[in-house]
Write an enzyme that holds these catalytic residues in place. Sequence first.
Site, PDB file in Angstrom:
ATOM      1  N   HIS A  47      -6.264 -25.852 -10.273  1.00  0.00           N
ATOM      2  CA  HIS A  47      -6.647 -24.643 -10.995  1.00  0.00           C
ATOM      3  C   HIS A  47      -5.452 -23.995 -11.699  1.00  0.00           C
ATOM      4  CE1 HIS A  47     -10.113 -25.380  -8.489  1.00  0.00           C
ATOM      5  NE2 HIS A  47     -10.792 -24.541  -9.234  1.00  0.00           N
TER       6      HIS A  47
ATOM      7  N   ILE B 129      -0.019 -15.089   5.822  1.00  0.00           N
ATOM      8  CA  ILE B 129      -1.375 -14.749   5.385  1.00  0.00           C
ATOM      9  C   ILE B 129      -2.343 -15.876   5.733  1.00  0.00           C
ATOM     10  CG2 ILE B 129      -2.816 -14.431   3.318  1.00  0.00           C
ATOM     11  CD1 ILE B 129      -0.378 -12.895   2.119  1.00  0.00           C
ATOM     12  N   THR B 130      -3.485 -15.503   6.291  1.00  0.00           N
ATOM     13  CA  THR B 130      -4.559 -16.457   6.585  1.00  0.00           C
ATOM     14  C   THR B 130      -5.625 -16.298   5.503  1.00  0.00           C
ATOM     15  OG1 THR B 130      -4.117 -16.247   8.963  1.00  0.00           O
ATOM     16  CG2 THR B 130      -6.244 -17.197   8.312  1.00  0.00           C
ATOM     17  N   MET B 131      -5.990 -17.412   4.872  1.00  0.00           N
ATOM     18  CA  MET B 131      -6.922 -17.302   3.746  1.00  0.00           C
ATOM     19  C   MET B 131      -7.804 -18.538   3.620  1.00  0.00           C
ATOM     20  SD  MET B 131      -6.157 -16.627  -0.308  1.00  0.00           S
ATOM     21  CE  MET B 131      -5.430 -18.259  -0.628  1.00  0.00           C
ATOM     22  N   VAL B 132      -9.087 -18.282   3.471  1.00  0.00           N
ATOM     23  CA  VAL B 132     -10.047 -19.318   3.106  1.00  0.00           C
ATOM     24  C   VAL B 132     -10.326 -19.171   1.614  1.00  0.00           C
ATOM     25  CG1 VAL B 132     -12.436 -20.082   3.353  1.00  0.00           C
ATOM     26  CG2 VAL B 132     -11.114 -19.471   5.383  1.00  0.00           C
TER      27      VAL B 132
ATOM     28  N   TRP C 270     -27.264 -28.165   3.449  1.00  0.00           N
ATOM     29  CA  TRP C 270     -28.167 -27.071   3.064  1.00  0.00           C
ATOM     30  C   TRP C 270     -27.517 -25.700   3.232  1.00  0.00           C
ATOM     31  CZ3 TRP C 270     -29.068 -30.781   6.784  1.00  0.00           C
ATOM     32  CH2 TRP C 270     -28.850 -30.393   8.110  1.00  0.00           C
ATOM     33  N   LYS C 271     -26.521 -25.592   4.111  1.00  0.00           N
ATOM     34  CA  LYS C 271     -25.873 -24.295   4.335  1.00  0.00           C
ATOM     35  C   LYS C 271     -25.061 -23.866   3.110  1.00  0.00           C
ATOM     36  CE  LYS C 271     -25.672 -24.916   9.348  1.00  0.00           C
ATOM     37  NZ  LYS C 271     -24.822 -24.963  10.556  1.00  0.00           N
TER      38      LYS C 271
ATOM     39  N   GLY D 279      -4.856 -21.548   4.878  1.00  0.00           N
ATOM     40  CA  GLY D 279      -3.939 -20.860   3.985  1.00  0.00           C
ATOM     41  C   GLY D 279      -2.487 -20.888   4.402  1.00  0.00           C
ATOM     42  N   HIS D 280      -2.207 -21.240   5.668  1.00  0.00           N
ATOM     43  CA  HIS D 280      -0.828 -21.207   6.141  1.00  0.00           C
ATOM     44  C   HIS D 280       0.038 -22.267   5.466  1.00  0.00           C
ATOM     45  CE1 HIS D 280      -1.448 -18.745  10.097  1.00  0.00           C
ATOM     46  NE2 HIS D 280      -2.173 -18.275   9.099  1.00  0.00           N
TER      47      HIS D 280
END
Length: 332
Positions: free
Chosen positions: A44, A168-171, A224-225, A304-305
């Site tokens: 990206h 920072i923890t990030m999804v 499906w989720k 994210g780590h």
Amino acid sequence: MKVTFEELKGAFYRVLRSRNIAEDTADECAEMFARTTESGVYSHGVNRFPRFIQQLDNGDIIPDAKPQRVTSLGAIEQWDAQRAIGNLTAKKMMDRAIELASDHGIGLVALRNANHWMRGGSYGWQAAEKGYIGICWTNSIAVMPPWGAKECRIGTNPLIVAIPSTPITMVDMSMSMFSYGMLEVNRLAGRELSVDGGFDDNGQLTKEPGVIEKNRRILPMGYWKGSGLSIVLDMIATLLSNGSSVAEVTQENSDEYGVSQIFIAIEVDKLIDGATRDAKLQRIMDFITTAERADDNVAIRLPGHEFTKLLDDNRRHGITIDDSVWAKIQAL
């Protein structure tokens, strides 16, 4: 090949200025594309830049447009992006959500008529760096079949949740198993996907990124989720922004533009003191990372780590760019 941050930013800036983009806008946009790439999100950043220029040349992106506030309801605001540059607008909208959160504890900005924001994780990270929880998502053009279908009718609609832990923890996740950007990264590297990422032309699950890029039968995350989550994220973004849904973007526009986005910031420190916050977050992280490993040679990861290490490596050793992608940028 390897390039420095300055070389990469300079290449982006040259192309933008050649399109008569204002100097300050070109500099800020080039900076964001270069920072995304430097952070290790090539899909990206540098890889996406030629596509961004294509949309700029086609008139989908209006570089001198200024986002306008439409509605203000205390902690909630509704804005119209006016089809301005996507990553610059998204940064401004998360900044505005943070300002609202500083007053109200929580801030929500709903944005319509927006362009692709490039790396969504940048805006969650932006909030978390300032001590806020950052949540954001966007809808898109229909590029994924809903569960049980062969035809694309839903978006990959990436969702970002960032927590101000240390680090920072990030999804940052598409509602598909892999984003189309990551399919491209793996194809360019000559790699199969690590797990099934879509269906082949015979309806069988496949790890071949090129096949999925071509037939567009990308696999929803969690079957499906992921399909269901994509649908409700689209509905929320559409309603809160009074903007275009995946259906409208797909059926009414010639390309992916005019999308709807949500930016949420929450000021954690209004609800918990700093020492308690840090201790609770550390206990969560320690509890997870001290679990018995399935493979002694593979560490348990927190989302994210890895970006802290990727950024450090790229700053020390230079940024790796695919030769074919670099050639495309030089030719723009």
